[in-house]
Design a protein around this motif. Sequence first.
Motif, PDB file in Angstrom:
ATOM      1  N   THR A 213       0.785  -1.239   0.016  1.00  0.00           N
ATOM      2  CA  THR A 213       0.082   0.065   0.050  1.00  0.00           C
ATOM      3  C   THR A 213       1.011   1.276  -0.044  1.00  0.00           C
ATOM      4  OG1 THR A 213      -0.034  -0.262   2.407  1.00  0.00           O
ATOM      5  CG2 THR A 213      -1.905  -1.115   1.019  1.00  0.00           C
ATOM      6  N   ARG A 214       2.118   1.255   0.475  1.00  0.00           N
ATOM      7  CA  ARG A 214       2.786   2.403   0.784  1.00  0.00           C
ATOM      8  C   ARG A 214       3.893   2.348  -0.379  1.00  0.00           C
ATOM      9  NH1 ARG A 214       6.550   4.998   5.779  1.00  0.00           N
ATOM     10  NH2 ARG A 214       7.711   6.020   4.551  1.00  0.00           N
ATOM     11  N   ILE A 215       4.051   3.401  -1.253  1.00  0.00           N
ATOM     12  CA  ILE A 215       5.203   3.216  -2.214  1.00  0.00           C
ATOM     13  C   ILE A 215       5.762   4.517  -2.083  1.00  0.00           C
ATOM     14  CG2 ILE A 215       5.479   3.092  -4.769  1.00  0.00           C
ATOM     15  CD1 ILE A 215       2.858   1.839  -5.086  1.00  0.00           C
ATOM     16  N   ASP A 216       7.200   4.287  -1.983  1.00  0.00           N
ATOM     17  CA  ASP A 216       8.198   5.405  -1.800  1.00  0.00           C
ATOM     18  C   ASP A 216       9.190   5.670  -3.096  1.00  0.00           C
ATOM     19  OD1 ASP A 216       7.210   5.928   0.748  1.00  0.00           O
ATOM     20  OD2 ASP A 216       8.688   4.366   1.707  1.00  0.00           O
ATOM     21  N   GLN A 217       9.434   4.551  -3.826  1.00  0.00           N
ATOM     22  CA  GLN A 217      10.083   4.681  -4.839  1.00  0.00           C
ATOM     23  C   GLN A 217       9.992   3.473  -5.854  1.00  0.00           C
ATOM     24  OE1 GLN A 217      14.351   5.528  -4.054  1.00  0.00           O
ATOM     25  NE2 GLN A 217      14.969   5.951  -5.867  1.00  0.00           N
ATOM     26  N   LEU A 218      10.222   3.951  -7.110  1.00  0.00           N
ATOM     27  CA  LEU A 218      10.530   2.774  -7.954  1.00  0.00           C
ATOM     28  C   LEU A 218      11.595   2.761  -8.941  1.00  0.00           C
ATOM     29  CD1 LEU A 218       6.626   2.752  -9.522  1.00  0.00           C
ATOM     30  CD2 LEU A 218       7.483   1.161  -7.974  1.00  0.00           C
ATOM     31  N   LEU A 219      12.275   1.725  -9.077  1.00  0.00           N
ATOM     32  CA  LEU A 219      13.535   1.671  -9.930  1.00  0.00           C
ATOM     33  C   LEU A 219      13.423   0.515 -10.940  1.00  0.00           C
ATOM     34  CD1 LEU A 219      16.386   2.413  -7.417  1.00  0.00           C
ATOM     35  CD2 LEU A 219      15.469   3.874  -9.428  1.00  0.00           C
ATOM     36  N   LEU A 220      13.582   0.484 -12.145  1.00  0.00           N
ATOM     37  CA  LEU A 220      13.733  -0.472 -13.119  1.00  0.00           C
ATOM     38  C   LEU A 220      15.252  -0.922 -13.705  1.00  0.00           C
ATOM     39  CD1 LEU A 220      10.668  -0.135 -15.730  1.00  0.00           C
ATOM     40  CD2 LEU A 220      11.276  -2.027 -14.320  1.00  0.00           C
ATOM     41  N   SER A 221      15.443  -1.923 -13.681  1.00  0.00           N
ATOM     42  CA  SER A 221      16.788  -2.261 -14.225  1.00  0.00           C
ATOM     43  C   SER A 221      17.124  -1.974 -15.438  1.00  0.00           C
ATOM     44  CB  SER A 221      17.157  -3.957 -13.942  1.00  0.00           C
ATOM     45  OG  SER A 221      16.159  -4.914 -14.543  1.00  0.00           O
ATOM     46  N   PRO A 222      18.136  -1.743 -15.890  1.00  0.00           N
ATOM     47  CA  PRO A 222      18.198  -1.297 -17.453  1.00  0.00           C
ATOM     48  C   PRO A 222      17.859  -2.401 -18.607  1.00  0.00           C
ATOM     49  CG  PRO A 222      20.173  -0.684 -16.412  1.00  0.00           C
ATOM     50  CD  PRO A 222      19.401  -1.659 -15.334  1.00  0.00           C
ATOM     51  N   ASP A 223      17.738  -3.789 -18.333  1.00  0.00           N
ATOM     52  CA  ASP A 223      17.421  -4.676 -19.165  1.00  0.00           C
ATOM     53  C   ASP A 223      15.865  -4.801 -18.970  1.00  0.00           C
ATOM     54  OD1 ASP A 223      16.997  -6.013 -16.868  1.00  0.00           O
ATOM     55  OD2 ASP A 223      18.669  -7.376 -17.249  1.00  0.00           O
ATOM     56  N   GLY A 224      15.189  -4.032 -17.977  1.00  0.00           N
ATOM     57  CA  GLY A 224      13.697  -4.223 -17.938  1.00  0.00           C
ATOM     58  C   GLY A 224      13.321  -5.540 -17.131  1.00  0.00           C
ATOM     59  N   HIS A 225      14.094  -6.398 -16.688  1.00  0.00           N
ATOM     60  CA  HIS A 225      13.746  -7.764 -16.139  1.00  0.00           C
ATOM     61  C   HIS A 225      13.573  -7.517 -14.607  1.00  0.00           C
ATOM     62  CE1 HIS A 225      16.282  -9.878 -19.457  1.00  0.00           C
ATOM     63  NE2 HIS A 225      15.187  -9.080 -20.002  1.00  0.00           N
ATOM     64  N   ARG A 226      13.758  -6.660 -14.108  1.00  0.00           N
ATOM     65  CA  ARG A 226      13.396  -6.380 -12.544  1.00  0.00           C
ATOM     66  C   ARG A 226      13.039  -5.132 -12.286  1.00  0.00           C
ATOM     67  NH1 ARG A 226      18.532  -8.380 -12.981  1.00  0.00           N
ATOM     68  NH2 ARG A 226      19.232  -6.638 -12.264  1.00  0.00           N
ATOM     69  N   LEU A 227      12.185  -5.182 -11.292  1.00  0.00           N
ATOM     70  CA  LEU A 227      11.508  -3.919 -10.622  1.00  0.00           C
ATOM     71  C   LEU A 227      11.822  -3.682  -9.177  1.00  0.00           C
ATOM     72  CD1 LEU A 227       9.829  -1.342 -10.957  1.00  0.00           C
ATOM     73  CD2 LEU A 227       7.597  -3.045 -10.193  1.00  0.00           C
ATOM     74  N   TYR A 228      12.465  -2.798  -8.559  1.00  0.00           N
ATOM     75  CA  TYR A 228      12.611  -2.465  -7.065  1.00  0.00           C
ATOM     76  C   TYR A 228      11.569  -1.700  -6.832  1.00  0.00           C
ATOM     77  CZ  TYR A 228      17.139  -4.747  -8.317  1.00  0.00           C
ATOM     78  OH  TYR A 228      18.043  -5.585  -8.734  1.00  0.00           O
TER      79      TYR A 228
END
Length: 721
Positions: A213-228
Amino acid sequence: MGQSRVVPLSGRDRRRAMIDRAVGRMVSGSGLLVLLTLMLIFVYLLYAVLPLFKPAAISLHAQFPVNHSVSTLSMGMDSRGEKLWRIDAQGNGAFIRLRPEGGQAAGTLLATQVLSAPPTSLGQASELQALGLSNGSLILVRPDFSGGAHWHFPLGDQPQPLDEKGRPLRHIAVAEPQAQQFKLAASTDDGRVLLGNFTETERKIMPLPESPTRIDQLLLSPDGHRLYLLSATQVYIYQLDDGPKLRGIVELDQQGPLHLTLLAGGKSLLVQSPQGRLSQWFDVPHTREPQDKPPHLTRIREFSSAMGLLGVEDHRRVFATVTPAGELTLFSSIQSSPLLQENVAEGISHAAFSPWGNALLLENGANWSYYRVDNAYPDITWRSLWQKVWYENYPEPAYVWQSTSAEDNYQPKFSLIPIIFGTLKAAGYAMLFAVPLALAGAIYTAYFMSAGLRRVIKPAIEVMGALPTVVIGLIAGIWLAPVIEQYLAGILLLPFLLALAILLCGWGSAKLSERIKWCLPAGWDVVVLLPVILVTGWLTLMLGPHLAQWTLGLPLNEWLGDNYDQRNALVVGIAMGFALIPIIFSLAEDALFSVPPSLTQGSLALGATPWQTVVSVVLPSAFAGIFSALMIGFGRAVGETMIVLMATGNTPIIDGSVFQGLRALAANIAIEMPEAVVGSGHYRVLFLTALVLFMFTFAVNTLAEAIRLRLRERYQTERDA
């Protein structure tokens, strides 16, 4: 007391004296020229290597006032460091000159353009910018410096809808794994996370399952395979390969609010806390069963003095922090200690590296500051060369040599330990094969063999030394390696069975000599022994595979499995040992044959047996020459290139097994130097390996010569006494 009369030299004697003096000067001059050449080689290698260890430096190149009233969202510069691009909080994009040119001063506004409505969020992937808007749509834009300076819109200059409900996008992340393919992740103000896969002709949008429910930040790896996804002090890791799937949740051992940053390549995650604690995390594979278990995000190292604003390079794993007081600290991801600490302007609000990391742009409320950064080789340090380093996706710290990779954003690894180990391993196994055969042959030839047979055998063995090593390496790699693999069990049994057969022949000949008289003259015993050696070797090779099949149920090389490599140290030891035998044999035989006959005759006259004479008289007298032969052979083995290059798998690993491959210093230079970019870190590290090889052989030869002279003096004194 009579005076001595000086007899004048004849013309022939004067010519002889002049020739002696000329030859002496030529020899002395040639020796000095050799020493000078060696010194020049050393100086040149040192000249090529020293830039590796030059400390990082930063210098202010230009500074000009900030002429805008709207805060900056994102900024950067072109690869040449001539133009600055900037996107502000109102959605405007501008280009500004960084260096005076054509009558325009630094800080001159070149162009400005409205890119979008005021964005609610911003995501970056190098120069690609994703602007999230309040109506749930987005715009992709990047600066383009081809033919001037302008903005490029990969998906068009109109907003692209992402949220069908039209809610504002609070966080957004973007990646460009391929040209004109864009992967997006965005969170809305009502707590939903959306994933998008956009191309020029196709748009796919789906919700992210199992999101917090709480989202502070999103990051995608350059190959688009992983989402942090950062939620308070937890990182949610999603695998996006075959549909989004939650891979795991990792609790960060730091107090929030936290900030995440991906380093170049997208495999390392920097976690920064307000207290100034900065740590590096990356996936570590599991080494225990089950090995198909996904890797675990692990904290690897922490960085000292890492407070304030954080900026990272696009292509190298280098980053910098700037404190509010203006203390800039430059780091490389392979070590905790900083590369550089320098004072800059206070109150820095934005920092951006140039695409190649050779410049740094800082902004505070009053000025832009443009710095030149001299940090050519951040990943090469004394620690990375000689100590274990924990590299990305490795289960633990290790010595690794990996100069190239199939990936664009690979992390170079230049540990010298594996190739130095491989050099000593190859030389050690070659000496283990060559020394017993060469010394035994030299002793027999110099002391026991008949003069007539010696005149044939000695030149024949010395001619073996003229065989090109590239031919030996070719034969070893193409023919010998498969033969050893096929007859491995027999080859391992061969030394023991040959020794046993030779001892039995010696015992039998001693028994028979008491009863019958040999038909062969003295010194020709080897002619009788050769058939026994050949038959024993043939029987061992033929029966060895059958013995392995009977005891193990399958051939020995298959039983060893992954622990056996066809081109291994055993192949190198035999092939290089074959090349070393003529050198060691010739020098050792000359030293043994040069022992005065009076010593051996006196020992025999006192009642010593021939073997007692060899062990107690001949070997000590010739030990200095034998030692010199061994050292010259070892130096030849260390510097050998072609045999090691062609007869091994050239795998830079640390494994003492005789069944595993290796990579040596000389072979490593021969393999990689043609492909190394001049002036690159790889190029200079190869020169460093050449310098290490040069210094090692020089030290060994110098030490060997000193020991040889001391031994010769010692045994000469004992001989005279």
